[in-house]
Write a protein that holds these residues in place. Structure first.
Motif, PDB file in Angstrom:
ATOM      1  N   UNK A 169      -2.174 -13.772   1.218  1.00  0.00           N
ATOM      2  CA  UNK A 169      -1.997 -12.807   0.128  1.00  0.00           C
ATOM      3  C   UNK A 169      -3.345 -12.152  -0.138  1.00  0.00           C
ATOM      4  N   UNK A 170      -3.515 -10.942   0.353  1.00  0.00           N
ATOM      5  CA  UNK A 170      -4.779 -10.224   0.203  1.00  0.00           C
ATOM      6  C   UNK A 170      -4.720  -9.405  -1.074  1.00  0.00           C
ATOM      7  N   UNK A 171      -5.675  -9.631  -1.982  1.00  0.00           N
ATOM      8  CA  UNK A 171      -5.541  -9.055  -3.310  1.00  0.00           C
ATOM      9  C   UNK A 171      -6.856  -8.496  -3.850  1.00  0.00           C
ATOM     10  N   UNK A 172      -6.691  -7.636  -4.835  1.00  0.00           N
ATOM     11  CA  UNK A 172      -7.813  -7.081  -5.571  1.00  0.00           C
ATOM     12  C   UNK A 172      -7.386  -6.985  -7.033  1.00  0.00           C
ATOM     13  N   UNK A 173      -8.280  -6.519  -7.910  1.00  0.00           N
ATOM     14  CA  UNK A 173      -7.933  -6.380  -9.329  1.00  0.00           C
ATOM     15  C   UNK A 173      -8.204  -4.971  -9.821  1.00  0.00           C
ATOM     16  N   UNK A 174      -7.325  -4.500 -10.708  1.00  0.00           N
ATOM     17  CA  UNK A 174      -7.502  -3.209 -11.356  1.00  0.00           C
ATOM     18  C   UNK A 174      -6.841  -3.282 -12.728  1.00  0.00           C
ATOM     19  N   UNK A 175      -7.487  -2.714 -13.735  1.00  0.00           N
ATOM     20  CA  UNK A 175      -6.988  -2.761 -15.111  1.00  0.00           C
ATOM     21  C   UNK A 175      -6.676  -4.186 -15.549  1.00  0.00           C
ATOM     22  N   UNK A 176      -7.361  -5.156 -14.955  1.00  0.00           N
ATOM     23  CA  UNK A 176      -7.144  -6.542 -15.322  1.00  0.00           C
ATOM     24  C   UNK A 176      -5.996  -7.222 -14.593  1.00  0.00           C
ATOM     25  N   UNK A 177      -5.279  -6.468 -13.736  1.00  0.00           N
ATOM     26  CA  UNK A 177      -4.140  -7.019 -12.996  1.00  0.00           C
ATOM     27  C   UNK A 177      -4.524  -7.266 -11.539  1.00  0.00           C
ATOM     28  N   UNK A 178      -4.176  -8.427 -11.023  1.00  0.00           N
ATOM     29  CA  UNK A 178      -4.329  -8.699  -9.594  1.00  0.00           C
ATOM     30  C   UNK A 178      -3.148  -8.081  -8.855  1.00  0.00           C
ATOM     31  N   UNK A 179      -3.420  -7.410  -7.740  1.00  0.00           N
ATOM     32  CA  UNK A 179      -2.363  -6.769  -6.967  1.00  0.00           C
ATOM     33  C   UNK A 179      -2.604  -6.988  -5.483  1.00  0.00           C
ATOM     34  N   UNK A 180      -1.532  -6.910  -4.707  1.00  0.00           N
ATOM     35  CA  UNK A 180      -1.622  -7.096  -3.258  1.00  0.00           C
ATOM     36  C   UNK A 180      -1.868  -5.764  -2.572  1.00  0.00           C
ATOM     37  N   UNK A 181      -2.779  -5.784  -1.613  1.00  0.00           N
ATOM     38  CA  UNK A 181      -3.097  -4.572  -0.851  1.00  0.00           C
ATOM     39  C   UNK A 181      -3.349  -4.964   0.605  1.00  0.00           C
ATOM     40  N   UNK A 182      -3.364  -3.986   1.488  1.00  0.00           N
ATOM     41  CA  UNK A 182      -3.607  -4.233   2.906  1.00  0.00           C
ATOM     42  C   UNK A 182      -5.061  -3.907   3.248  1.00  0.00           C
ATOM     43  N   UNK A 183      -5.833  -4.884   3.712  1.00  0.00           N
ATOM     44  CA  UNK A 183      -7.226  -4.602   4.070  1.00  0.00           C
ATOM     45  C   UNK A 183      -7.318  -3.630   5.250  1.00  0.00           C
ATOM     46  N   UNK A 184      -8.429  -2.937   5.331  1.00  0.00           N
ATOM     47  CA  UNK A 184      -8.676  -2.024   6.454  1.00  0.00           C
ATOM     48  C   UNK A 184      -8.688  -2.793   7.774  1.00  0.00           C
ATOM     49  N   UNK A 185      -8.253  -2.132   8.838  1.00  0.00           N
ATOM     50  CA  UNK A 185      -8.246  -2.688  10.197  1.00  0.00           C
ATOM     51  C   UNK A 185      -7.447  -3.993  10.278  1.00  0.00           C
ATOM     52  N   UNK A 186      -6.404  -4.085   9.466  1.00  0.00           N
ATOM     53  CA  UNK A 186      -5.549  -5.275   9.421  1.00  0.00           C
ATOM     54  C   UNK A 186      -4.101  -4.797   9.443  1.00  0.00           C
ATOM     55  N   UNK A 187      -3.540  -4.670  10.625  1.00  0.00           N
ATOM     56  CA  UNK A 187      -2.250  -3.991  10.762  1.00  0.00           C
ATOM     57  C   UNK A 187      -1.087  -4.776  10.161  1.00  0.00           C
ATOM     58  N   UNK A 188      -1.003  -6.071  10.456  1.00  0.00           N
ATOM     59  CA  UNK A 188       0.185  -6.845  10.072  1.00  0.00           C
ATOM     60  C   UNK A 188      -0.222  -8.190   9.475  1.00  0.00           C
ATOM     61  N   UNK A 189       0.399  -8.534   8.352  1.00  0.00           N
ATOM     62  CA  UNK A 189       0.248  -9.868   7.785  1.00  0.00           C
ATOM     63  C   UNK A 189       1.648 -10.452   7.547  1.00  0.00           C
ATOM     64  N   UNK A 190       1.974 -10.865   6.331  1.00  0.00           N
ATOM     65  CA  UNK A 190       3.313 -11.399   6.075  1.00  0.00           C
ATOM     66  C   UNK A 190       3.410 -12.888   6.311  1.00  0.00           C
ATOM     67  N   UNK A 191       4.620 -13.356   6.589  1.00  0.00           N
ATOM     68  CA  UNK A 191       4.899 -14.787   6.753  1.00  0.00           C
ATOM     69  C   UNK A 191       4.805 -15.164   8.225  1.00  0.00           C
ATOM     70  N   UNK A 192       4.107 -16.279   8.485  1.00  0.00           N
ATOM     71  CA  UNK A 192       3.950 -16.787   9.854  1.00  0.00           C
ATOM     72  C   UNK A 192       4.606 -18.153   9.958  1.00  0.00           C
TER      73      UNK A 192
END
Length: 305
Positions: free
Chosen positions: A61-84
């Motif tokens: 779960x790749x995340x960042x924060x904005x307005x105090x909320x943690x949210x999921x985002x896709x990092x650069x040069x990282x095509x696919x994540x999800x469940x393995x």
């Protein structure tokens, strides 16, 4: 019949057993280099995970924060994540992972992987080529127009060369294509360069270049490699290279180099019709992956990304 109960728990980065994590990704039926711990450490601003059992199935779960909320985002040069998956691989467990994700994060814009089929998610094309055949057998599936382009490239007496100039390729990519990818920030390129250094230590990276007979650089490309795939992670064609079909020449020689190996050449996806058509010319197969997006933020924050 009672529904199975899955032991899916949320773990912060410092709680994750890196050895077990990487063992799961390496042995997962859908394992990809993007989900290895060193890759996530390099490219994600922050990452946590959902883990089932003793790392049978995992989801970064790749995340960042904005307005105090943690949210999921896709990092650069990282095509696919999800469940393995190394354990159960079915739609029910995938559904449980997604439900658990929605409990943990109220906003999400991430790419899952080719084995994660989620209702309502948007598919994105990804072109792959199995390299386990001989080069003539693979070339037999090339489209007519590609063969014409390769004949044209052959008339320029091009040279296919090894390279370790990863910083130079990154700099060229940024200067040639940076305006096409405004979401990729300066820090992303710096982190990507550090990732290349890490992959060099692990012997999971190589680069190839095409130069003309006078030694002028026409194309420079970086590829990542794991036990199953070669990833076309970054490729730069200079103007003269585009005129001389250098990228056609480079990929054809790469295929020739790695033919008859139990590997998949992952050309990565593109929503640009011209790029997608370029990849299809090599006789590739489309293995799409899904984009998962939801917004459960409270009003008025849901109005802002």
């Amino acid at each position: 019949m009672n529904e199975p109960v899955y032991d899916i728990r949320f773990q912060e980065r410092n709680e994750i057993d890196t050895v077990k994590w990487d063992h799961c990704i390496q042995n997962a039926s859908n394992g990809l280099i993007y989900a290895r711990s060193f890759y996530l450490d390099a490219m994600a601003k922050n990452w946590s995970a959902l883990v089932e059992g003793d790392y049978q199935n995992v989801m970064p779960l790749t995340w960042n924060k904005k307005y105090g909320f943690a949210y999921l985002y896709q990092p650069a040069f990282t095509a696919q994540l999800g469940v393995f998956f190394t354990g159960s691989e079915d739609s029910l467990i995938l559904e449980k992972f997604v439900e658990r994700t929605q409990m943990q994060f109220k906003f999400c814009e991430i790419f899952l992987n080719f084995a994660n089929k989620v209702p309502g998610a948007t598919d994105h094309d990804n072109y792959v080529l199995n390299l386990d055949k001989t080069y003539p057998e693979i070339r037999n599936s090339y489209k007519k127009r590609l063969l014409e382009n390769l004949r044209e490239a052959g008339s320029y007496h091009l040279n296919y060369l090894d390279s370790t100039d990863y910083p130079g390729t990154i700099h060229l990519f940024k200067s040639q294509y940076g305006n096409r990818f405004p979401h990729v920030k300066r820090t992303d390129y710096l982190h990507f360069e550090k990732l290349c250094t890490e992959l060099t230590r692990n012997k999971m990276i190589f680069a190839r270049q095409v130069k003309d007979s006078s030694g002028s650089l026409l194309n420079s490309s970086i590829f990542f490699r794991d036990e199953r795939r070669i990833y076309n992670i970054m490729s730069v064609s200079l103007p003269a290279g585009r005129e001389k079909r250098a990228h056609f020449f480079l990929l054809d020689h790469l295929i020739m180099e790695f033919a008859k190996q139990d590997l998949i050449l992952d050309l990565e996806g593109s929503e640009l019709p011209g790029v997608a058509e370029f990849y299809r010319k090599f006789g590739t197969v489309n293995h799409p992956y899904s984009f998962l997006k939801y917004n459960h933020l409270p009003f008025p924050f849901r109005l802002f990304k």
